[in-house]
Design a protein around this motif. Structure first.
Motif, PDB file in Angstrom:
ATOM      1  N   PRO A 107       0.809  -1.223   0.000  1.00  0.00           N
ATOM      2  CA  PRO A 107       0.000   0.000   0.000  1.00  0.00           C
ATOM      3  C   PRO A 107       0.843   1.275   0.000  1.00  0.00           C
ATOM      4  CG  PRO A 107      -0.061  -1.053   2.165  1.00  0.00           C
ATOM      5  CD  PRO A 107       0.631  -2.002   1.244  1.00  0.00           C
ATOM      6  N   VAL A 108       1.944   1.254   0.730  1.00  0.00           N
ATOM      7  CA  VAL A 108       2.797   2.450   0.782  1.00  0.00           C
ATOM      8  C   VAL A 108       3.450   2.679  -0.574  1.00  0.00           C
ATOM      9  CG1 VAL A 108       4.822   3.509   1.855  1.00  0.00           C
ATOM     10  CG2 VAL A 108       3.191   2.229   3.259  1.00  0.00           C
ATOM     11  N   GLY A 109       3.981   1.604  -1.175  1.00  0.00           N
ATOM     12  CA  GLY A 109       4.624   1.708  -2.489  1.00  0.00           C
ATOM     13  C   GLY A 109       3.657   2.183  -3.558  1.00  0.00           C
ATOM     14  N   ALA A 110       2.404   1.696  -3.484  1.00  0.00           N
ATOM     15  CA  ALA A 110       1.400   2.118  -4.466  1.00  0.00           C
ATOM     16  C   ALA A 110       1.138   3.623  -4.374  1.00  0.00           C
ATOM     17  CB  ALA A 110       0.089   1.346  -4.239  1.00  0.00           C
ATOM     18  N   CYS A 111       1.105   4.135  -3.143  1.00  0.00           N
ATOM     19  CA  CYS A 111       0.824   5.569  -2.944  1.00  0.00           C
ATOM     20  C   CYS A 111       2.023   6.442  -3.328  1.00  0.00           C
ATOM     21  CB  CYS A 111       0.446   5.832  -1.494  1.00  0.00           C
ATOM     22  SG  CYS A 111      -1.133   5.101  -1.028  1.00  0.00           S
ATOM     23  N   VAL A 112       3.222   5.919  -3.071  1.00  0.00           N
ATOM     24  CA  VAL A 112       4.425   6.682  -3.416  1.00  0.00           C
ATOM     25  C   VAL A 112       4.588   6.728  -4.931  1.00  0.00           C
ATOM     26  CG1 VAL A 112       6.953   6.737  -3.270  1.00  0.00           C
ATOM     27  CG2 VAL A 112       5.577   6.213  -1.233  1.00  0.00           C
ATOM     28  N   GLY A 113       4.382   5.572  -5.575  1.00  0.00           N
ATOM     29  CA  GLY A 113       4.480   5.499  -7.029  1.00  0.00           C
ATOM     30  C   GLY A 113       5.909   5.335  -7.496  1.00  0.00           C
ATOM     31  N   PRO A 114       6.080   4.988  -8.799  1.00  0.00           N
ATOM     32  CA  PRO A 114       7.423   4.829  -9.358  1.00  0.00           C
ATOM     33  C   PRO A 114       8.239   6.117  -9.208  1.00  0.00           C
ATOM     34  CG  PRO A 114       5.739   4.037 -10.878  1.00  0.00           C
ATOM     35  CD  PRO A 114       5.024   4.747  -9.786  1.00  0.00           C
ATOM     36  N   LYS A 115       9.411   5.982  -8.602  1.00  0.00           N
ATOM     37  CA  LYS A 115      10.297   7.132  -8.366  1.00  0.00           C
ATOM     38  C   LYS A 115       9.608   8.254  -7.582  1.00  0.00           C
ATOM     39  CE  LYS A 115      13.079   6.222 -12.477  1.00  0.00           C
ATOM     40  NZ  LYS A 115      13.600   6.761 -13.752  1.00  0.00           N
ATOM     41  N   GLY A 116       8.574   7.876  -6.831  1.00  0.00           N
ATOM     42  CA  GLY A 116       7.878   8.860  -5.986  1.00  0.00           C
ATOM     43  C   GLY A 116       7.001   9.832  -6.745  1.00  0.00           C
ATOM     44  N   ASN A 117       6.676   9.498  -8.024  1.00  0.00           N
ATOM     45  CA  ASN A 117       5.964  10.487  -8.852  1.00  0.00           C
ATOM     46  C   ASN A 117       4.512  10.706  -8.430  1.00  0.00           C
ATOM     47  OD1 ASN A 117       4.939   8.064  -9.764  1.00  0.00           O
ATOM     48  ND2 ASN A 117       5.362   8.433 -11.942  1.00  0.00           N
ATOM     49  N   ARG A 118       3.846   9.660  -7.880  1.00  0.00           N
ATOM     50  CA  ARG A 118       2.433   9.836  -7.501  1.00  0.00           C
ATOM     51  C   ARG A 118       2.292  10.791  -6.319  1.00  0.00           C
ATOM     52  NH1 ARG A 118       0.270   3.519  -7.847  1.00  0.00           N
ATOM     53  NH2 ARG A 118       0.290   3.370 -10.140  1.00  0.00           N
ATOM     54  N   VAL A 119       3.070  10.528  -5.275  1.00  0.00           N
ATOM     55  CA  VAL A 119       2.968  11.391  -4.093  1.00  0.00           C
ATOM     56  C   VAL A 119       3.493  12.793  -4.410  1.00  0.00           C
ATOM     57  CG1 VAL A 119       5.206  10.825  -3.027  1.00  0.00           C
ATOM     58  CG2 VAL A 119       3.270  11.466  -1.595  1.00  0.00           C
ATOM     59  N   GLN A 120       4.449  12.887  -5.341  1.00  0.00           N
ATOM     60  CA  GLN A 120       5.009  14.205  -5.669  1.00  0.00           C
ATOM     61  C   GLN A 120       3.973  15.104  -6.333  1.00  0.00           C
ATOM     62  OE1 GLN A 120       8.117  15.232  -4.668  1.00  0.00           O
ATOM     63  NE2 GLN A 120       7.243  17.217  -5.242  1.00  0.00           N
ATOM     64  N   VAL A 121       3.105  14.514  -7.141  1.00  0.00           N
ATOM     65  CA  VAL A 121       2.025  15.287  -7.765  1.00  0.00           C
ATOM     66  C   VAL A 121       1.140  15.910  -6.688  1.00  0.00           C
ATOM     67  CG1 VAL A 121      -0.096  15.117  -9.144  1.00  0.00           C
ATOM     68  CG2 VAL A 121       1.984  13.977  -9.926  1.00  0.00           C
TER      69      VAL A 121
END
Length: 345
Positions: free
Chosen positions: A246-260
């Motif tokens: 769940p944490v990895g899914a929210c962070v996204g590849p290279k952190g791009n999801r959470v960065q948005v």
């Protein structure tokens, strides 16, 4: 009024998604008031608009009586039977009393009613549209600031971002495009009033639902959010699929999801924590990024005593107690943090 008026009315009703019959009923009701205002209010009248020709007729409703006491409300039996043999005492009959100059009044009144009903219908459509978007996010464009309220254009309406719903460190400039959380839609005499927020935890929740497909699809669940707007948010997530982190899914590849999401919240820090049904594990995780040595819980008081390495104490507590405060709010537990040396003393 004429047949062309009826055709025009039907066209307007179609364009504005209003029932033609509702408009005609409203015009008839308004014409009754107009007649009484201009030609005497003592009569009990009705107005009929022919649905094909558009012709307007006014009828006085009179009761058939043996002796007339009120000319406005009663008609004698003999006169009634001169109109139709079928009438008898006690019957209510319609007598046409359309004034010669009533056409001009009818046209003016009809125009006013149509304009008013269209405005009401449009307000109703806007209300329904935004009412269905309560507790959801929307995009708006900043227009101006009025008495500390930020007015945000959202399609056909201006929404209000009140001072207590603004992030303290944020500045809102003309033409800024911002995402907001729709907290309430009210009906007012001036039309729908939409109240929006940049501080509500729901804004963070909806942003994650938008950016993380696993949350949208229900594979990953948001269990809890605690937020201090503009500064830091903690969000606890859980996966119903053991194969999905769940944490990895929210962070996204290279952190791009959470960065948005961080960019949309203008740099607000976000801690994504794995939810756990075991309070010991959950509380330890909630104090991230600090490392925890031990958690002792008191189930009855829902209080926890947390031990951290000496060098991690300030990190665990956070600036002005923020990290500990957010962790307590996220988990719903009272949290007392002590360093390893303090616990051994």
């Amino acid at each position: 009024m004429n047949a062309e008026f009826i055709e025009a009315l039907e066209q307007i009703a179609k364009e504005k998604s209003i029932n033609t019959e509702v408009l005609l009923d409203a015009i008839e009701a308004a014409l009754i008031s107009a007649y009484k205002r201009n030609f005497g209010s003592s009569q009990n009248v009705s107005v009929n608009i022919d649905r094909i020709s558009g012709e307007v007729k006014v009828f006085a409703k009179k009761k058939v009586v043996e002796e007339i006491e009120n000319d406005f409300l009663e008609i004698g039996l003999e006169q009634a039977r001169s109109i139709s043999k079928k009438y008898d005492l006690g019957d209510i009959i319609d007598i046409e009393v359309t004034p010669k100059k009533f056409g001009r009044i009818a046209a003016q009144t009809a125009k006013q009613v149509v304009v008013q009903r269209i405005r009401e219908a449009e307000r109703g459509i806007i209300f329904e549209e935004f009412f269905s978007r309560q507790n959801d996010i929307a995009t708006g464009i900043v227009q101006r600031v009025e008495k500390k309220n930020v007015m945000v254009e959202m399609g056909k309406i201006e929404a209000i971002l009140a001072p207590n719903e603004q992030v303290p460190a944020e500045e809102y400039h003309f033409n800024d495009r911002i995402k907001v959380y729709v907290i309430e839609v009210k009906k007012t005499t001036k039309g729908p009033q939409v109240l929006i927020s940049r501080t509500h935890p729901g804004l963070v929740k909806r942003l994650f639902e938008k950016e993380v497909p696993e949350i949208y699809e229900g594979v990953v669940e948001i269990k809890s959010i605690s937020r201090e707007p503009g500064s830091r948010t903690k969000i606890a997530v859980h996966s119903v699929d053991a194969n999905v982190d769940p944490v990895g899914a929210c962070v996204g590849p290279k952190g791009n999801r959470v960065q948005v999401i961080v960019d949309e919240l203008r740099g607000e820090k976000i801690d994504i924590i794995k939810w756990n049904s075991d309070p010991v594990e959950y509380i330890a995780a909630s104090l991230s990024p600090a490392k925890v040595l031990k958690v002792d819980v008191n189930e009855d008081e829902k209080a926890a005593k947390v031990i951290v390495p000496d060098y991690q104490l300030s990190l665990a507590i956070g600036k002005e107690g923020q990290n500990a405060r957010l962790a307590a709010k996220l988990t719903g537990w009272k949290i007392d943090i002590k360093s390893e040396s303090q616990s051994n003393a």
